[in-house]
Structures are given as C-alpha cells and as structure tokens.
Design an enzyme around this catalytic site. Structure first.
Site, PDB file in Angstrom:
ATOM      1  CG  HIS A  64      -2.255  -0.338   1.112  1.00 32.33           C
ATOM      2  ND1 HIS A  64      -3.205   0.539   0.714  1.00 32.33           N
ATOM      3  CD2 HIS A  64      -2.898  -1.516   1.291  1.00 32.33           C
ATOM      4  CE1 HIS A  64      -4.383  -0.058   0.654  1.00 32.33           C
ATOM      5  NE2 HIS A  64      -4.220  -1.321   0.995  1.00 32.33           N
ATOM      6  N   GLY A 108       0.403  -5.007   1.527  1.00 33.83           N
ATOM      7  CA  GLY A 108      -0.723  -5.252   0.628  1.00 33.83           C
ATOM      8  C   GLY A 108      -0.318  -5.991  -0.644  1.00 33.83           C
ATOM      9  CE1 TYR A 138      -3.465  -6.687   5.684  1.00 38.09           C
ATOM     10  CE2 TYR A 138      -4.833  -8.582   5.236  1.00 38.09           C
ATOM     11  CZ  TYR A 138      -3.874  -7.685   4.835  1.00 38.09           C
ATOM     12  OH  TYR A 138      -3.326  -7.788   3.582  1.00 38.09           O
TER      13      TYR A 138
HETATM   14  O1  YXS Z   1      11.836   9.357  -0.498  1.00 33.26           O
HETATM   15  P1  YXS Z   1      11.246   9.141  -1.869  1.00 33.26           P
HETATM   16  O2  YXS Z   1      10.264  10.187  -2.310  1.00 33.26           O
HETATM   17  O3  YXS Z   1      12.282   8.781  -2.907  1.00 33.26           O
HETATM   18  O4  YXS Z   1      10.347   7.814  -1.723  1.00 33.26           O
HETATM   19  C1  YXS Z   1      10.914   6.591  -1.281  1.00 33.26           C
HETATM   20  C2  YXS Z   1       9.938   5.906  -0.360  1.00 33.26           C
HETATM   21  O5  YXS Z   1       9.271   6.789   0.508  1.00 33.26           O
HETATM   22  C3  YXS Z   1       8.943   5.350  -1.386  1.00 33.26           C
HETATM   23  N1  YXS Z   1       8.198   4.199  -0.837  1.00 33.26           N
HETATM   24  C4  YXS Z   1       6.899   4.238  -0.529  1.00 33.26           C
HETATM   25  N2  YXS Z   1       5.999   5.224  -0.616  1.00 33.26           N
HETATM   26  C5  YXS Z   1       4.741   4.932  -0.200  1.00 33.26           C
HETATM   27  N3  YXS Z   1       4.360   3.740   0.278  1.00 33.26           N
HETATM   28  C6  YXS Z   1       5.228   2.728   0.373  1.00 33.26           C
HETATM   29  N4  YXS Z   1       4.815   1.530   0.836  1.00 33.26           N
HETATM   30  C7  YXS Z   1       6.586   2.955  -0.032  1.00 33.26           C
HETATM   31  N5  YXS Z   1       7.708   2.206  -0.049  1.00 33.26           N
HETATM   32  C8  YXS Z   1       8.669   2.982  -0.556  1.00 33.26           C
HETATM   33  O6  YXS Z   1       9.763   4.912  -2.471  1.00 33.26           O
HETATM   34  C9  YXS Z   1      10.973   5.661  -2.493  1.00 33.26           C
HETATM   35  C10 YXS Z   1      12.131   4.676  -2.423  1.00 33.26           C
HETATM   36  O7  YXS Z   1      12.064   4.030  -1.154  1.00 33.26           O
HETATM   37  P2  YXS Z   1      13.378   3.649  -0.323  1.00 33.26           P
HETATM   38  O8  YXS Z   1      14.395   4.721  -0.445  1.00 33.26           O
HETATM   39  O9  YXS Z   1      12.911   3.249   1.024  1.00 33.26           O
HETATM   40  O10 YXS Z   1      13.866   2.364  -1.163  1.00 33.26           O
HETATM   41  P3  YXS Z   1      14.811   1.167  -0.699  1.00 33.26           P
HETATM   42  O11 YXS Z   1      15.120   0.431  -1.949  1.00 33.26           O
HETATM   43  O12 YXS Z   1      15.956   1.668   0.138  1.00 33.26           O
HETATM   44  O13 YXS Z   1      13.912   0.261   0.248  1.00 33.26           O
HETATM   45  C11 YXS Z   1      12.845  -0.473  -0.308  1.00 33.26           C
HETATM   46  C12 YXS Z   1      11.868  -0.924   0.816  1.00 33.26           C
HETATM   47  C13 YXS Z   1      10.677  -1.611   0.132  1.00 33.26           C
HETATM   48  C14 YXS Z   1      12.598  -1.941   1.727  1.00 33.26           C
HETATM   49  C15 YXS Z   1      11.436   0.300   1.635  1.00 33.26           C
HETATM   50  O14 YXS Z   1      10.998   1.310   0.755  1.00 33.26           O
HETATM   51  C16 YXS Z   1      10.311  -0.007   2.567  1.00 33.26           C
HETATM   52  O15 YXS Z   1      10.558  -0.562   3.663  1.00 33.26           O
HETATM   53  N6  YXS Z   1       9.078   0.339   2.159  1.00 33.26           N
HETATM   54  C17 YXS Z   1       7.892   0.070   2.973  1.00 33.26           C
HETATM   55  C18 YXS Z   1       7.552  -1.402   2.962  1.00 33.26           C
HETATM   56  C19 YXS Z   1       6.298  -1.631   3.791  1.00 33.26           C
HETATM   57  O16 YXS Z   1       6.354  -1.629   5.023  1.00 33.26           O
HETATM   58  N7  YXS Z   1       5.158  -1.797   3.106  1.00 33.26           N
HETATM   59  C20 YXS Z   1       3.882  -1.945   3.737  1.00 33.26           C
HETATM   60  C21 YXS Z   1       3.033  -0.802   3.331  1.00 33.26           C
HETATM   61  S1  YXS Z   1       1.497  -0.744   4.255  1.00 33.26           S
HETATM   62  C22 YXS Z   1       0.520  -1.910   3.583  1.00 33.26           C
HETATM   63  O17 YXS Z   1       0.810  -2.493   2.560  1.00 33.26           O
HETATM   64  C23 YXS Z   1      -0.829  -2.228   4.236  1.00 33.26           C
HETATM   65  C24 YXS Z   1      -1.447  -1.054   4.805  1.00 33.26           C
HETATM   66  S2  YXS Z   1      -0.599  -3.520   5.381  1.00 33.26           S
HETATM   67  O18 YXS Z   1       0.653  -3.309   6.119  1.00 33.26           O
HETATM   68  O19 YXS Z   1      -1.762  -3.496   6.271  1.00 33.26           O
HETATM   69  O20 YXS Z   1      -0.565  -4.786   4.632  1.00 33.26           O
END
Ligand code: YXS
Length: 258
Positions: A64, A108, A138
């Site tokens: 998400h 998500g 959830y």
């Molecule tokens: O700073 P900029 O503008 O370059 O943006 C960054 C991040 O903020 C953005 N980004 C996201 N933006 C919105 N939502 C996200 N889920 C998201 N993930 C990343 O992308 C740009 C690059 O991210 P960065 O610098 O962190 O990249 P990386 O290669 O060092 O690391 C990749 C990840 C995926 C390990 C890291 O971005 C990360 O931990 N992302 C969040 C993963 C996460 O926790 N996803 C769950 C989202 S919540 C959800 O899905 C539901 C609500 S639930 O949890 O209920 O299932």
C-alpha cells in the site's frame, strides 16, 4: 508517466508494474490503472494474465502507498478501497492470473500475490506481511485470503512478526508454486501461461470460480461480523495506528509501548 504497461500476445496478457521510483507502491492511481487493464483483458478474452514488475530490481512491490493511508479514526482498509476492489477483480477474473516475482513483496502486495492463482518466483523473493508494524487492523476478507490458502501457523507467524519470509520457505509453505533461477523465471512463467491458454477456457473459468466460492464458503452471522468489525475499530481509533503511520512517515521504528 504511466505507472503500468500492458501487452497482449498469443492470448496472454501481461501487466507490468512500472513505478520503481516509489518501489511499485500500490497507490490509488497505480491500482486503478491495473484494474482498468484487467477489465480490458477480460473484454479481449485473454486466457492467462501475467502480473510482473517492469524492472528486475530488488523490490517487486512495497505494498500500500503509506502516504495515502488515512489518519486515525478512519478505516484504512474499507470494502471500497481501490486495492480491495482490485483483489476481487483478480479473484473473479475468468482465467488464471500468474504472479511472476523477482524481489521483495511487502504488505498489501503480499495479498495481491496471494489473490493470484499461481505464483512463479526466483530466489530473490521475500514476503513480509506488515500491518503489525503500522498498527493497521486487517480486514476479514484479507484474513480469509490468507487462511484459505496457507497453514494457520504460517499466517499467524507472518502477521505477528511482520518479518520477511525467504523464497525457499515460501515455496515449502505453499505461497510459491515454482521457485526457479532468475535467468529462467520469464521462460518458465510464459511456458505455464501458454499451457493454460491451450486448455479449455470455459472449463478453467468454471474451475476457478468453483474453487473461489468453495474456499470462501465461511458462514458468519451478522453478530459475528459486527464483533469482528468492532475489534478492527478499536485498533484504527486507538494509539497504535496513529503511532505506526507517524513512525513510517518519520522513517523511525514505531514505539507501541510495553
Ligand atoms: O523518499 P522518496 O520520495 O524517494 O520515496 C521513497 C519511499 O518513501 C517510497 N516508498 C513508498 N511510498 C509509499 N508507500 C510505500 N509503501 C513505499 N515504499 C517505498 O519509495 C521511495 C524509495 O524508497 P526507499 O528509499 O525506502 O527504497 P529502498 O530500496 O531503500 O527500500 C525499499 C523498501 C521496500 C525496503 C522500503 O521502501 C520499505 O521498507 N518500504 C515500505 C515497505 C512496507 O512496510 N510496506 C507496507 C506498506 S502498508 C501496507 O501495505 C498495508 C497497509 S498492510 O501493512 O496493512 O498490509
């Protein structure tokens, strides 16, 4: 810039997630584009769909778009949420949808993958079910998507820890159908899609619908539904959801107290 790309060849539709700058996060706009592409594939009677990332990077999708999650006091995963609608569209698409995975799958995006019919993956893949890191309650449809497909012990561990599960174990527990070397992933995925596209489309469509209906055949009465919804409301009105979202935005670990 478009956030996805599509292709149709030999009755196989391919959908490429193409917003790596945001790690293919499932923003409203991206998800609505995917949904429109799925509708178009349906009109064109595509017999198998491949869902993949446009890039061969270390993240398949970050889940998400956290910036779009609502503030505390609002249900973050309502029935009409674009991702919820897309999950239903994939599950009711009248032909198999194959997820082709390279890289990590978060939040998500795990549910998006589990809503697909077949999962092809290489050794770079990991799956992290993350709501407990964000304090997100959830929803019942989401739990059912997981518990109808995976052992309860696995579902509980993934929800309770939010830790990424590596590809080898994901194969063992049944998230992945085939774990193949990265260099063979595309060929193996399209070979599977071509095989499916040769089989009877009307029979496959009927199988898929029957399996969906039977696997979702859980009867609960309205009281039970309200009880489950009440449990969720306590979370999204409570302090954990507020703290989880704030911590993500501030790029720090959440403090849920002890
Ligand atoms: O700073 P900029 O503008 O370059 O943006 C960054 C991040 O903020 C953005 N980004 C996201 N933006 C919105 N939502 C996200 N889920 C998201 N993930 C990343 O992308 C740009 C690059 O991210 P960065 O610098 O962190 O990249 P990386 O290669 O060092 O690391 C990749 C990840 C995926 C390990 C890291 O971005 C990360 O931990 N992302 C969040 C993963 C996460 O926790 N996803 C769950 C989202 S919540 C959800 O899905 C539901 C609500 S639930 O949890 O209920 O299932």
């Amino acid at each position: 810039m478009p956030l996805i790309r599509t292709e149709i060849a030999d009755s196989i539709g391919t959908l490429f997630l193409d917003h790596y700058a945001k790690r293919n996060a499932l923003s409203r706009e991206l998800v609505e584009d995917v949904h429109a592409a799925v509708d178009q594939f349906r009109k064109e009677r595509v017999r198998a769909v491949v869902l993949r990332s446009a890039t061969n990077e270390k993240v398949w999708s970050a889940g998400h778009d956290v910036d779009e999650l609502p503030k505390a006091g609002i249900d973050p995963l309502p029935y009409g949420d674009p991702l919820e609608r897309l999950l239903r569209a994939i599950k009711t698409y009248p032909a198999p949808v194959i997820a082709m995975l390279h890289g990590s799958v978060w939040g998500g995006a795990c549910e998006l993958v589990i809503a697909c019919d077949i999962v092809m993956a290489d050794e770079t893949v990991t799956f992290a079910i993350t709501p407990a890191k964000l304090g997100v309650p959830y929803n019942a449809a989401g739990f059912l998507n997981f518990i109808s497909r995976l052992p309860l012990t696995v579902v509980k561990e993934m929800f309770f820890t939010a830790d990424p599960m590596p590809a080898e174990r994901a194969l063992r527990v049944g998230i992945i159908n085939h774990l193949v070397p990265a260099a063979e992933l595309e060929a193996r995925t399209y070979a599977m899609a071509r095989t499916i596209a040769k089989r009877s489309p009307s029979a496959i469509s009927a199988y898929k619908e029957a399996i969906r209906v039977l696997s979702e055949a859980v009867a609960i009465n309205p009281d039970t539904y309200e009880y489950l919804h009440g449990l969720r409301r306590e979370v999204y009105f409570g302090p954990d959801y507020r703290e989880g979202i704030a911590a993500f935005r501030e790029k720090r670990e959440p403090d849920f107290g002890r």
